[in-house]
Design a protein around this motif. Structure first.
Motif, PDB file in Angstrom:
ATOM      1  N   LYS A   1      17.285  23.590 -54.073  1.00  0.00           N
ATOM      2  CA  LYS A   1      18.351  25.356 -54.716  1.00  0.00           C
ATOM      3  C   LYS A   1      18.001  25.984 -54.186  1.00  0.00           C
ATOM      4  O   LYS A   1      18.678  27.759 -54.066  1.00  0.00           O
ATOM      5  N   TYR A   2      16.677  26.839 -54.372  1.00  0.00           N
ATOM      6  CA  TYR A   2      15.940  28.060 -53.699  1.00  0.00           C
ATOM      7  C   TYR A   2      14.836  27.465 -52.455  1.00  0.00           C
ATOM      8  O   TYR A   2      14.815  26.898 -51.862  1.00  0.00           O
TER       9      TYR A   2
ATOM     10  N   SER B   1      19.165  27.635 -46.630  1.00  0.00           N
ATOM     11  CA  SER B   1      18.603  28.365 -46.792  1.00  0.00           C
ATOM     12  C   SER B   1      18.669  29.708 -45.183  1.00  0.00           C
ATOM     13  O   SER B   1      18.136  29.119 -44.659  1.00  0.00           O
TER      14      SER B   1
ATOM     15  N   THR C   1      16.497  32.823 -50.720  1.00  0.00           N
ATOM     16  CA  THR C   1      17.111  32.769 -52.627  1.00  0.00           C
ATOM     17  C   THR C   1      15.629  32.258 -52.886  1.00  0.00           C
ATOM     18  O   THR C   1      14.958  31.516 -52.326  1.00  0.00           O
TER      19      THR C   1
ATOM     20  N   ARG D   1      24.982  32.361 -54.955  1.00  0.00           N
ATOM     21  CA  ARG D   1      23.435  33.072 -54.067  1.00  0.00           C
ATOM     22  C   ARG D   1      23.541  34.081 -54.661  1.00  0.00           C
ATOM     23  O   ARG D   1      21.676  34.424 -54.593  1.00  0.00           O
TER      24      ARG D   1
END
Length: 898
Positions: free
Chosen positions: A170-171, A240, A148, A119
């Motif tokens: 992913k983010y 996250s 992120t 990350r």
């Protein structure tokens, strides 16, 4: 995998350690997670550039990662991850120059460090929130929250520029702006434990919301969840930040999660009710509670769920009340025996007693079961009302059972009721000039009436009545049989049967056989009435004394023993405000006895500072004077002995301060020695957070030893009574106290319920500032029951003007139980006054507040009543019907505490 509110957390969360931690908080299913509400919401995090940072003040900013390294910690083991970030672009928007800072993370687990390294790889764009500190002259953030940001996001339009989005998961955010909005928003704060932090709870709940909405994935597994509990959010694997919601969730309108959640969570409240009260949809409320856009959003959502709880609970109560009327009961219309009993009493009933007796009589004459709660002040005459109701049942050819919480109280009820009934034919019913001078709740008057009515040749019967504790039924099989036979002989109408768990086997069998015969009788029992061996085929009335001591399951066991449901009368002397009673006992008709009998004098209450030696000495001298006048005194302590840790502190002292109560030099020396020993062995006066610790609680053993050594009590015998004493000891102690052999009784709060000694005129309560107001009121009610002057002394170590001192001033200023209960609710909350189960700790009511939500409850009750009038079975409100069913099935304790 299809996720619903009933899906277990263990099936969607592979981290078994977190599953266990959530289970310890009562979070087992997804529905439990959504209804595990935060107790507050943290303030929004301000946006600041690194050059605007203030040491120790939380802030949020965006930055790019310049570099990152992982350093093994050989001495301490584990790893330290360091990342250097630069906020140049963000600083420009703040019109300041950019700067650099260091992010530091510690972990024992390589998996977590590897995950974090991905990350924070060089060039990554991140949004950070944390508390800045300074280390070696450089700005540092230790374990900050990070989000992120997808690569290529433009600061202006928020669109991707030339970068293919491989996986949105992913983010944590599509744009820097969205990330900053997310990380700086108000954050819910939950009740946590040593096993799981508030941040991790938040993270798990938000991920459940995403899964329900169909936008999330299974919760992270053990591979990335090996960081210590001291870590900030993210370390429990791949999610996250601290509970991040979907990217760009800045508005509920049209949000994918909000839409998906509405499909997964149908609304419970009828649409008309929700719209008229301007409430949120249930799914939208959950989202706004656990992932609020702002503080106003959070408060509105909490208000919605609070109203839902009020509406569901009131609908359940009203429906339960309506369903009871469909059951068949034994109508009890015979009131001749009851009326003869009332005429035979050596005192006039109060107006309140007559009104309640008439109301009960009307209810019991119906063919559906009565359900009534009788609340009365200590000594207001509830026992007379209960006996009248039981005689109405017996006079109609049926059986009645009175269930008491303790054996001592059951034996006293048995003796008192026997004394009352034996006077039915023995006292003239004409005008008696002496009748008005008698107290309607003075057992001594009842005993005199019983003795005058009993056969002169039956000395044993008079002895049993004169000393009800010493000679009551459970001491031996022979005495039990004699007591029952004497009750039958004296009343000549209704046998009064005693049934307790401490009875000899032969006596118990006789009592059970009499009850099983179905013959009209009154049965006075303890918890033994709930056993399978107890059968009363002709049971028409169940009276529960001190209802808060029994659970719903126990109460229902009596109601379901026969095909016909008995009438129910529950009694309590614990003051409950009317609003609270309407909330928690809404399925019952409620009667109040607020008028005290004639001849009762008000109890004078004094707050005595423990460090005031002159006042303490005067108090003990006063008590000695009352003892010399033939009266009795209670001394109440919160602990049994100095080594007892169950009631609070584990200090070895108990009562090191009592030496200042007297001017005796010898006693001062003894006290000084005890105080010195205490100081040497006592724990530090500072708790871990630096706050001063509370002084040690006084114990029965120590107080009895020290008081007996005072010159004021020279020649006076003391007795002790605690919950550890066996039944025989309790009976003997109470008999000696009633007879005056031991005029001072040092006890725990075991005397709070069921102790009735008319000669008791003084009560001293040590550590009074540590009790609730309702309990102090109950304890104070142990004196003044014989019509004499009476005093209550509240020994306090509370600070002047503090909350504890204010509570004691309420007790000192009023004898009105309703006012005291209202004040107790405001000071401590419903949970402590009514019990956890009644306040929602175990009842599914997690947000509703008795004191502050009176208007909500009243409105919900009114609307629920109108709804049930049009649709009694809730056939048109399927979701509401399901919520009501769930509430009543698993949470019957909202009626009485278990």
């Amino acid at each position: 995998m299809s996720i619903t509110l009933n899906t277990t957390m263990s099936s969607i969360m592979t981290n078994k350690r977190r599953v266990g931690a959530l289970k310890s908080l009562g979070v087992v299913t997804v529905g439990d997670a959504l209804t595990y509400y935060p107790f507050r919401v943290a303030d929004p995090v301000p946006l600041r550039a690194l050059r605007e940072a203030r040491i120790g003040e939380r802030m949020a900013f965006s930055a790019s990662v310049r570099g990152m390294r992982v350093v093994p910690m050989n001495v301490r083991r584990g790893y330290r991850l360091e990342a250097v970030v630069d906020d140049g672009d963000f600083a420009v928007s703040r019109h300041v120059a950019g700067a650099a800072a260091r992010l530091v993370f510690f972990s024992y687990k390589k998996q977590y460090v590897d995950w974090l390294s991905m990350r924070l790889r060089s060039g990554a764009i991140v949004v950070i929130a944390g508390e800045p500190s300074e280390f070696n002259g450089q700005l540092q953030f230790t374990h900050p929250e990070i989000m992120t940001v997808a690569p290529g996001s433009g600061p202006a339009d928020g669109e991707y520029s030339g970068v293919v989005q491989m996986s949105a998961l992913k983010y944590d955010a599509d744009t820097v702006e969205a990330g900053l909005r997310r990380i700086s928003r108000p954050r819910p704060v939950y009740h946590a434990s040593s096993r799981i932090s508030s941040e991790h709870i938040h993270e798990s709940i938000v991920q459940c919301i995403e899964l329900l909405a169909g936008t999330g994935q299974d919760l992270p597994g053990d591979a990335a969840t090996e960081a210590p509990q001291t870590m900030k959010p993210m370390e429990d694997g791949g999610i996250s930040g601290a509970g991040t919601a979907p990217a760009g969730a800045e508005s509920r309108s049209g949000n994918a999660v909000a839409v998906g959640l509405a499909r997964a969570i149908p609304d419970v409240l009828p649409e008309s009710v929700r719209e008229s009260n301007h409430l949120l949809h249930r799914a939208e409320a959950f989202l706004a509670i656990h992932d609020p856009l702002n503080t106003a959003d959070f408060k509105r959502a909490i208000g919605t769920m609070r109203y839902e709880e009020a509406f569901v609970s009131q609908t359940a109560l009203l429906q339960s009340r309506s369903n009871v009327r469909k059951d068949a009961a034994l109508p009890c219309a015979g009131v001749a025996l009851r009326d003869r009993f009332i005429e035979s009493l050596p005192f006039p009933l109060t107006g309140g007693q007559r009104e309640v007796i008439n109301d009960i009589g009307v209810d019991m004459a119906r063919e559906y079961p009565m359900q009534r709660l009788l609340q009365g002040e200590v000594g207001s005459g509830k026992t007379v009302v209960a006996v009248a109701a039981m005689l109405q049942a017996a006079g109609s050819g049926h059986q009645a059972v009175l269930v008491a919480p303790t054996q001592v109280l059951a034996e006293q009820h048995h003796a008192t009721i026997s004394a009352m009934l034996c006077a039915i034919d023995g006292v003239e019913t004409g005008d008696d000039p002496s009748r008005d001078a008698l107290s309607p709740n003075d057992p001594a008057d009842l005993i005199k009436a019983a003795e005058s009515a009993a056969d002169d040749g039956d000395a044993k019967g008079r002895t049993a009545v004169k000393h009800p504790v010493k000679h009551s039924g459970a001491r031996s099989g022979k005495q039990d049989g004699a007591a029952h036979a004497q009750s039958d002989a004296n009343t000549r109408h209704v046998p009064v049967i005693l049934l307790t768990g401490g009875m000899k086997l032969a006596a118990r069998r006789r009592a059970l056989a009499l009850a099983a015969s179905g013959d009209p009788c009154i049965i006075v029992a303890t918890h033994a009435a709930f056993s399978k061996t107890f059968q009363a085929p002709n049971l028409a009335l169940v009276v529960i004394d001190e209802q808060h001591r029994f659970g719903v399951e126990q109460r229902e066991s009596l109601r379901t023993k026969n095909d016909v449901v008995p009438h129910l009368l529950v009694m309590t002397a614990t003051p409950i405000p009317r609003t609270a009673a309407m909330t928690w006992f809404g399925d019952l008709d409620i009667s109040w006895l607020t008028e005290l009998p004639g001849g009762r004098k008000p109890i004078r209450t004094f707050i005595v500072p423990e460090d005031d030696g002159r006042m303490m000495g005067s108090m003990f001298a006063h008590i000695r004077g009352r003892i010399d006048a033939g009266e009795r005194a209670y001394v109440v302590c919160p602990r049994i002995d100095a080594d007892d840790e169950s009631d609070g502190d584990d200090d070895t002292s108990g009562a090191s301060q009592i030496g200042v109560y007297d001017d005796s030099d010898a006693y001062r020396r003894e006290s000084a020695t005890a105080a010195a020993n205490t100081a040497a062995s006592a724990p530090s006066q500072e708790d871990g957070d630096g706050a001063p610790s509370r002084p040690p609680l006084h114990s029965v053993a120590e107080i009895e030893r020290r008081l007996s050594s005072l010159p004021q009590f020279r020649g006076v015998r003391f007795a002790t009574l605690t919950g550890r004493d066996d039944d025989a000891t309790k009976q003997q102690v109470m008999a000696d106290f009633a007879d005056g052999a031991t005029p001072v009784l040092v006890a725990t709060t075991v005397i709070e319920v069921g102790v009735d000694v008319p000669q008791a005129s003084c009560i001293v309560i040590f550590d009074a500032d540590r009790y609730g107001l309702s309990q102090l009121h109950q304890l104070r009610g142990r004196v003044g029951r014989g019509g004499t002057d009476s005093w209550a002394f509240l020994i306090s170590r509370a600070e002047d003007g503090g909350p504890a001192q204010q509570r004691l001033q309420v007790i000192q200023g009023t004898l009105d139980g309703a006012q005291i209960a209202q004040a107790d609710l405001e000071f401590r909350g419903a949970g402590d006054v009514l019990g956890d189960a009644q306040s929602g700790g175990k009842s599914g009511l997690k947000l509703l507040r008795v004191v502050k939500d009176v208007k909500i409850i009243a409105d919900a009750r009114e609307r629920a009543g109108r709804l049930l009038a049009d649709d009694p079975d809730l056939s048109g409100e399927v979701e509401l019907a399901g919520a009501v069913l769930d509430f009543t099935r698993g949470n019957e304790t909202f009626l009485t505490s278990s």
